[in-house]
Scaffold this motif. Structure first.
Motif, PDB file in Angstrom:
ATOM      1  N   VAL A  28      54.088  75.052  73.722  1.00 41.55           N
ATOM      2  CA  VAL A  28      53.166  74.536  74.754  1.00 41.55           C
ATOM      3  C   VAL A  28      53.929  73.773  75.822  1.00 41.55           C
ATOM      4  O   VAL A  28      53.602  73.824  77.012  1.00 41.55           O
ATOM      5  CB  VAL A  28      52.094  73.634  74.094  1.00 41.55           C
ATOM      6  N   GLU A  29      55.001  73.055  75.414  1.00 40.74           N
ATOM      7  CA  GLU A  29      55.771  72.247  76.363  1.00 40.74           C
ATOM      8  C   GLU A  29      56.654  73.098  77.261  1.00 40.74           C
ATOM      9  O   GLU A  29      57.213  72.597  78.235  1.00 40.74           O
ATOM     10  CB  GLU A  29      56.619  71.233  75.597  1.00 40.74           C
ATOM     11  N   LYS A  30      56.850  74.379  76.911  1.00 37.42           N
ATOM     12  CA  LYS A  30      57.696  75.240  77.751  1.00 37.42           C
ATOM     13  C   LYS A  30      57.002  75.486  79.093  1.00 37.42           C
ATOM     14  O   LYS A  30      55.771  75.597  79.164  1.00 37.42           O
ATOM     15  CB  LYS A  30      57.950  76.571  77.043  1.00 37.42           C
ATOM     16  N   PRO A  31      57.773  75.672  80.158  1.00 43.21           N
ATOM     17  CA  PRO A  31      57.160  75.949  81.480  1.00 43.21           C
ATOM     18  C   PRO A  31      56.372  77.243  81.474  1.00 43.21           C
ATOM     19  O   PRO A  31      55.305  77.327  82.060  1.00 43.21           O
ATOM     20  CB  PRO A  31      58.369  76.008  82.424  1.00 43.21           C
ATOM     21  N   GLU A  32      56.935  78.253  80.848  1.00 42.98           N
ATOM     22  CA  GLU A  32      56.242  79.545  80.757  1.00 42.98           C
ATOM     23  C   GLU A  32      55.976  79.840  79.288  1.00 42.98           C
ATOM     24  O   GLU A  32      56.787  80.453  78.609  1.00 42.98           O
ATOM     25  CB  GLU A  32      57.108  80.640  81.376  1.00 42.98           C
ATOM     26  N   SER A  33      54.900  79.335  78.774  1.00 43.48           N
ATOM     27  CA  SER A  33      54.587  79.502  77.355  1.00 43.48           C
ATOM     28  C   SER A  33      54.018  80.893  77.108  1.00 43.48           C
ATOM     29  O   SER A  33      53.377  81.485  77.967  1.00 43.48           O
ATOM     30  CB  SER A  33      53.596  78.437  76.895  1.00 43.48           C
ATOM     31  N   ASP A  34      54.286  81.362  75.905  1.00 41.41           N
ATOM     32  CA  ASP A  34      53.786  82.681  75.479  1.00 41.41           C
ATOM     33  C   ASP A  34      52.415  82.483  74.825  1.00 41.41           C
ATOM     34  O   ASP A  34      52.307  81.957  73.723  1.00 41.41           O
ATOM     35  CB  ASP A  34      54.776  83.296  74.495  1.00 41.41           C
ATOM     36  N   LYS A  35      51.372  82.909  75.537  1.00 43.59           N
ATOM     37  CA  LYS A  35      50.010  82.694  75.030  1.00 43.59           C
ATOM     38  C   LYS A  35      49.785  83.418  73.717  1.00 43.59           C
ATOM     39  O   LYS A  35      49.163  82.885  72.805  1.00 43.59           O
ATOM     40  CB  LYS A  35      49.016  83.175  76.079  1.00 43.59           C
ATOM     41  N   ALA A  36      50.313  84.639  73.634  1.00 49.14           N
ATOM     42  CA  ALA A  36      50.133  85.392  72.374  1.00 49.14           C
ATOM     43  C   ALA A  36      50.798  84.691  71.207  1.00 49.14           C
ATOM     44  O   ALA A  36      50.246  84.619  70.110  1.00 49.14           O
ATOM     45  CB  ALA A  36      50.718  86.802  72.552  1.00 49.14           C
ATOM     46  N   LEU A  37      51.991  84.130  71.454  1.00 45.62           N
ATOM     47  CA  LEU A  37      52.678  83.406  70.384  1.00 45.62           C
ATOM     48  C   LEU A  37      51.925  82.145  70.002  1.00 45.62           C
ATOM     49  O   LEU A  37      51.822  81.788  68.830  1.00 45.62           O
ATOM     50  CB  LEU A  37      54.100  83.067  70.844  1.00 45.62           C
ATOM     51  N   ILE A  38      51.342  81.450  71.026  1.00 50.31           N
ATOM     52  CA  ILE A  38      50.576  80.230  70.734  1.00 50.31           C
ATOM     53  C   ILE A  38      49.370  80.568  69.868  1.00 50.31           C
ATOM     54  O   ILE A  38      49.060  79.888  68.888  1.00 50.31           O
ATOM     55  CB  ILE A  38      50.148  79.556  72.052  1.00 50.31           C
ATOM     56  N   ILE A  39      48.676  81.656  70.233  1.00 48.55           N
ATOM     57  CA  ILE A  39      47.501  82.071  69.443  1.00 48.55           C
ATOM     58  C   ILE A  39      47.929  82.427  68.028  1.00 48.55           C
ATOM     59  O   ILE A  39      47.273  82.069  67.043  1.00 48.55           O
ATOM     60  CB  ILE A  39      46.797  83.261  70.128  1.00 48.55           C
ATOM     61  N   ASP A  40      49.056  83.117  67.957  1.00 46.08           N
ATOM     62  CA  ASP A  40      49.561  83.526  66.636  1.00 46.08           C
ATOM     63  C   ASP A  40      49.886  82.309  65.776  1.00 46.08           C
ATOM     64  O   ASP A  40      49.532  82.222  64.599  1.00 46.08           O
ATOM     65  CB  ASP A  40      50.812  84.371  66.842  1.00 46.08           C
ATOM     66  N   LEU A  41      50.568  81.309  66.403  1.00 44.51           N
ATOM     67  CA  LEU A  41      50.906  80.081  65.661  1.00 44.51           C
ATOM     68  C   LEU A  41      49.645  79.319  65.261  1.00 44.51           C
ATOM     69  O   LEU A  41      49.538  78.775  64.161  1.00 44.51           O
ATOM     70  CB  LEU A  41      51.801  79.197  66.522  1.00 44.51           C
ATOM     71  N   ALA A  42      48.670  79.274  66.184  1.00 42.97           N
ATOM     72  CA  ALA A  42      47.411  78.567  65.874  1.00 42.97           C
ATOM     73  C   ALA A  42      46.674  79.245  64.729  1.00 42.97           C
ATOM     74  O   ALA A  42      46.127  78.584  63.846  1.00 42.97           O
ATOM     75  CB  ALA A  42      46.530  78.519  67.124  1.00 42.97           C
ATOM     76  N   ASN A  43      46.680  80.594  64.749  1.00 42.91           N
ATOM     77  CA  ASN A  43      46.033  81.329  63.645  1.00 42.91           C
ATOM     78  C   ASN A  43      46.720  81.041  62.312  1.00 42.91           C
ATOM     79  O   ASN A  43      46.078  80.852  61.285  1.00 42.91           O
ATOM     80  CB  ASN A  43      46.059  82.829  63.934  1.00 42.91           C
ATOM     81  N   ASP A  44      48.084  81.015  62.356  1.00 50.98           N
ATOM     82  CA  ASP A  44      48.819  80.695  61.123  1.00 50.98           C
ATOM     83  C   ASP A  44      48.490  79.291  60.648  1.00 50.98           C
ATOM     84  O   ASP A  44      48.314  79.038  59.449  1.00 50.98           O
ATOM     85  CB  ASP A  44      50.330  80.824  61.370  1.00 50.98           C
ATOM     86  N   LEU A  45      48.395  78.346  61.600  1.00 49.40           N
ATOM     87  CA  LEU A  45      48.084  76.955  61.236  1.00 49.40           C
ATOM     88  C   LEU A  45      46.696  76.860  60.635  1.00 49.40           C
ATOM     89  O   LEU A  45      46.481  76.194  59.623  1.00 49.40           O
ATOM     90  CB  LEU A  45      48.206  76.082  62.490  1.00 49.40           C
ATOM     91  N   ALA A  46      45.715  77.558  61.246  1.00 50.15           N
ATOM     92  CA  ALA A  46      44.347  77.531  60.705  1.00 50.15           C
ATOM     93  C   ALA A  46      44.306  78.159  59.316  1.00 50.15           C
ATOM     94  O   ALA A  46      43.623  77.675  58.418  1.00 50.15           O
ATOM     95  CB  ALA A  46      43.416  78.291  61.661  1.00 50.15           C
ATOM     96  N   SER A  47      45.063  79.258  59.153  1.00 48.90           N
ATOM     97  CA  SER A  47      45.104  79.910  57.837  1.00 48.90           C
ATOM     98  C   SER A  47      45.662  78.980  56.779  1.00 48.90           C
ATOM     99  O   SER A  47      45.145  78.890  55.666  1.00 48.90           O
ATOM    100  CB  SER A  47      45.956  81.179  57.933  1.00 48.90           C
ATOM    101  N   ASN A  48      46.718  78.225  57.138  1.00 47.39           N
ATOM    102  CA  ASN A  48      47.308  77.281  56.183  1.00 47.39           C
ATOM    103  C   ASN A  48      46.322  76.176  55.827  1.00 47.39           C
ATOM    104  O   ASN A  48      46.232  75.731  54.675  1.00 47.39           O
ATOM    105  CB  ASN A  48      48.579  76.684  56.763  1.00 47.39           C
ATOM    106  N   GLN A  49      45.573  75.682  56.813  1.00 45.57           N
ATOM    107  CA  GLN A  49      44.594  74.627  56.535  1.00 45.57           C
ATOM    108  C   GLN A  49      43.501  75.119  55.594  1.00 45.57           C
ATOM    109  O   GLN A  49      43.028  74.392  54.711  1.00 45.57           O
ATOM    110  CB  GLN A  49      43.968  74.139  57.866  1.00 45.57           C
ATOM    111  N   GLN A  50      43.081  76.390  55.803  1.00 46.42           N
ATOM    112  CA  GLN A  50      42.079  76.963  54.887  1.00 46.42           C
ATOM    113  C   GLN A  50      42.623  77.023  53.460  1.00 46.42           C
ATOM    114  O   GLN A  50      41.913  76.738  52.486  1.00 46.42           O
ATOM    115  CB  GLN A  50      41.696  78.367  55.364  1.00 46.42           C
ATOM    116  N   LYS A  51      43.901  77.393  53.356  1.00 50.39           N
ATOM    117  CA  LYS A  51      44.494  77.482  52.010  1.00 50.39           C
ATOM    118  C   LYS A  51      44.637  76.107  51.384  1.00 50.39           C
ATOM    119  O   LYS A  51      44.450  75.929  50.176  1.00 50.39           O
ATOM    120  CB  LYS A  51      45.852  78.183  52.092  1.00 50.39           C
ATOM    121  N   ILE A  52      44.976  75.110  52.210  1.00 47.80           N
ATOM    122  CA  ILE A  52      45.077  73.733  51.685  1.00 47.80           C
ATOM    123  C   ILE A  52      43.709  73.286  51.181  1.00 47.80           C
ATOM    124  O   ILE A  52      43.573  72.706  50.100  1.00 47.80           O
ATOM    125  CB  ILE A  52      45.599  72.795  52.789  1.00 47.80           C
ATOM    126  N   ASN A  53      42.634  73.565  51.963  1.00 45.53           N
ATOM    127  CA  ASN A  53      41.278  73.207  51.560  1.00 45.53           C
ATOM    128  C   ASN A  53      40.889  73.925  50.268  1.00 45.53           C
ATOM    129  O   ASN A  53      40.297  73.335  49.367  1.00 45.53           O
ATOM    130  CB  ASN A  53      40.309  73.572  52.687  1.00 45.53           C
TER     131      ASN A  53
END
Length: 682
Positions: A579-604
């Protein structure tokens, strides 16, 4: 020859297995059964793949590599996908399946570029370039992929890999006969390697530069640069790769041979004999060196060049023997097409000089077949003139050829029969190999079954020992209690008997006997207390075992919670950086966010598992059904008050207290505010 050796050395240098861990197959397969479809299971599949790769079982290794790749694609694990493409592709490479190798490495290259994984993009493009240059002969595509690799390594500022990329580009330019470009890239590679002081790379670059000067006809610079590389590879203190010395000897042999050809053309065979002899000596040195490092393939392929050198020295019979040996080996080996082509041309010349016209034309025909894969139209025209000369010689030797034709036919029929026999033998061997494979699989299955039975027997034996230990403990406790009871009974019996005797004989000793009775009663109380403590110890031991089992059950979901928490922290950090990069990769951000959400579901999910375990334990510990029933609060309060008093008395026998109680009706009269808050219970 030098092209084949270079590509094989290059592939050895860049193919590294970075995922290796020692595990037994049985333990890995047991873990695999219980694992869920996540990154841990992918790692386990890759460990099993490594095991079968070490056992040279390509079929099983490919099966588990594909399973790991499929699971990575299913859960969207990009790093696992890249690793899977690499592993599957390299297994196909060992099986000489070029199309599948290119398919999987191309997919890995596209994914690496998509997620901006520069290092893997460079590695995939470089390996693909080797296949396009070596197996397919598509120099344009190989050059394009090497430039992609160079660009990625320059972005990573990896000096060693940048130097290797320049070296690869120079090699392809040399094969395209673009010698100025090849020389420039080799010199760039040398410059970078000198900056990082990479000794083996410096030596290799010098030898490659010498090869370009050889092709340009500058023998002095060819010798000068090649000798520099040889001197570095000779130094034992540098501990350079063992393939370097035979590679340098082979390069020098090629220079001496070409120099001899130039002298022969200008001054004749006798003047060139010294250079041909030097070439022969260095070919033999290279062959011995390759044998010393157990590279039998290259050592045997050098028989072609050694035989050609003997031919130039006019040692016809020795040349014929070595060329036949070399061709026999090469025909049983994949690749080495250029060596096969040159070998048939050389032995055709030997047959012609020996007057074996039938063999000469047979071998020349084989040469034409291999030549068509490498030569362009201009070279074909030159070889047509050579073939016309053979046609002229054939007419002059027609009588000799006709006489030898019958013998050749007989040999051909004999050879055909041998080939048929060999084919049947091969089929029989293949069938035997299949039966042996089935037998080994059956033995392996039996071994696994036996091991499973042993494990079950050991578990049963351990459970039996635990049960026996508990029974022995209970038995010893019961015996101890019984012994104490009998001892007390005996003491009481003796005391009573003594009392009766004392009453009949000494009435005046009644007080003393009463005192002894009190002492005995106290002893009995102490013994009863000891018995209660023993029972409590047994309960605590059982409670310890129960606690260990509960801890083990709760540990599993807690481990998952901890692991996924760490992964979530890493993903959050990556997301923050992107996110802090000047030209961020939106697809990569979405991918990372999906991975983060998936991990939170598994933690729950695993947190709920732990909660359900604790809830089940609490429900199990209850003795009632949990249904609320009316009760007498005064009696309940009185019971708990008296239990508290006796609990303190059990800890301290000197403790005394006066209990004063009041009913709930009296409390309500004294404290009106309590009547309001209690909902009118008074």
């Amino acid at each position: 020859m030098k092209k084949i050796i270079f590509l094989k050395l290059l592939f050895v240098l860049i193919t590294v297995n970075v995922y290796s861990q020692s595990h037994t197959l049985d333990s890995l397969q047991k873990v695999l059964i219980t694992q869920k479809e996540d990154t841990n299971k992918i790692n386990t599949l890759n460990e099993i793949r490594i095991y079968y790769s070490k056992k040279n079982d390509g079929k099983k290794a490919l099966q588990y590599a594909k399973e790991a790749l499929a699971l990575s694609e299913k859960i969207g694990f990009n790093k696992g996908r890249i690793r899977g493409y690499w592993n599957v592709g390299n297994i196909y490479y060992t099986q000489s399946n070029q199309s599948e190798y290119i398919k999987y490495l191309s997919a890995g290259l596209q994914l690496s570029i998509k997620i901006k994984d520069r290092r893997n993009a460079a590695l995939f493009s470089r390996n693909l370039a080797i296949v396009y240059a070596d197996k397919i002969g598509n120099s344009a595509e190989a050059l394009k992929l090497n430039f992609i690799s160079l660009k990625q390594f320059e972005a990573l500022n990896d000096k060693a890999e940048i130097a290797q990329a320049y070296n690869n580009i120079g090699f392809i330019n040399a094969n395209q006969k673009n010698y100025p470009e090849a020389l420039q890239n080799y010199q760039l590679s040398l410059k970078v390697r000198e900056e990082i002081d990479e000794k083996w790379g410096i030596a290799q670059s010098f030898i490659n530069i010498g090869d370009i000067y050889l092709r340009l006809g500058n023998f002095d610079l060819a010798f000068k640069n090649t000798f520099k590389g040889l001197e570095l590879f000779k130094r034992p203190d540098l501990k350079l790769p063992r393939w370097g010395l035979p590679f340098a000897y082979l390069s020098l042999a090629n220079i001496y041979l070409k120099k001899g050809d130039a002298i022969n053309k200008e001054k004749g065979t006798e003047a060139a004999e010294g250079s041909y002899t030097d070439a022969l000596n260095h070919y033999l040195l290279a062959q011995r060196s390759y044998n010393s490092i157990n590279n039998k393939a290259v050592a045997n392929s050098l028989l072609i060049e050694i035989g050609n050198t003997y031919l130039k020295l006019n040692k016809i019979h020795l040349a014929d023997s070595l060329l036949r040996q070399g061709l026999k080996y090469l025909e049983e080996t994949d690749g080495y097409l250029e060596e096969k082509r040159d070998g048939y041309l050389y032995i055709s010349s030997v047959n012609s000089k020996m007057g074996n016209w039938k063999d000469a034309f047979t071998h020349y025909h084989q040469y034409i077949i291999y030549r068509d894969s490498f030569f362009n139209e201009e070279n074909t025209k030159k070889l047509t003139a050579f073939q016309m000369q053979f046609d002229f010689d054939e007419k002059e030797a027609l009588a000799k050829a006709k006489q030898a034709e019958e013998v050749a036919n007989l040999k051909a029929n004999s050879l055909k029969a041998e080939l048929m026999l060999l084919s049947e033998t091969q089929k029989l061997r293949q069938k035997n190999a299949e039966n042996e494979y089935k037998r080994r699989n059956l033995e392996q299955q039996n071994t696994q079954n036996q091991l499973q039975r042993k494990i079950e027997a050991q578990q049963f034996q351990q459970e039996k020992l635990r049960t026996e230990s508990k029974n022995r403990f209970r038995m010893y406790t019961l015996i101890s209690a019984l012994g104490i009871f009998l001892l007390v009974a005996l003491m009481l019996f003796l005391n009573n008997r003594s009392k009766q005797k004392a009453n009949t004989l000494l009435q005046n000793q009644k007080e003393e006997i009463n005192a002894q009775k009190i002492i005995l009663e106290q002893t009995l109380t102490t013994l009863k207390s000891t018995q209660a403590q023993l029972i409590q110890s047994e309960k605590l031991a059982s409670l310890g075992e129960l606690t260990a089992g509960i801890a083990h059950e709760i540990q599993n979901p807690l481990n998952f919670v901890n692991n996924f928490s760490e992964l979530s922290a890493e993903l959050a950090q990556e997301l923050k950086e992107e996110v802090e990069k000047p030209e961020s990769d939106k697809a990569l951000i979405i991918d990372l966010a999906n991975d983060l959400a998936s991990n939170q579901q598994k933690i729950n999910h695993h947190g709920q598992r732990a909660s359900s375990i604790v809830k089940g334990m609490l429900e199990h510990s209850r003795t009632n059904t949990g249904v609320k029933e009316p009760t007498d609060l005064n009696a309940l309060a009185d019971e708990y008050l008296r239990l508290s008093y006796h609990g303190l008395r059990a800890k301290d026998s000197t403790f005394n207290a006066t209990l004063e109680t009041h009913t709930l009706i009296q409390i309500c009269r004294w404290f009106p505010s309590f009547r309001k808050t209690s909902g009118g219970c008074c």
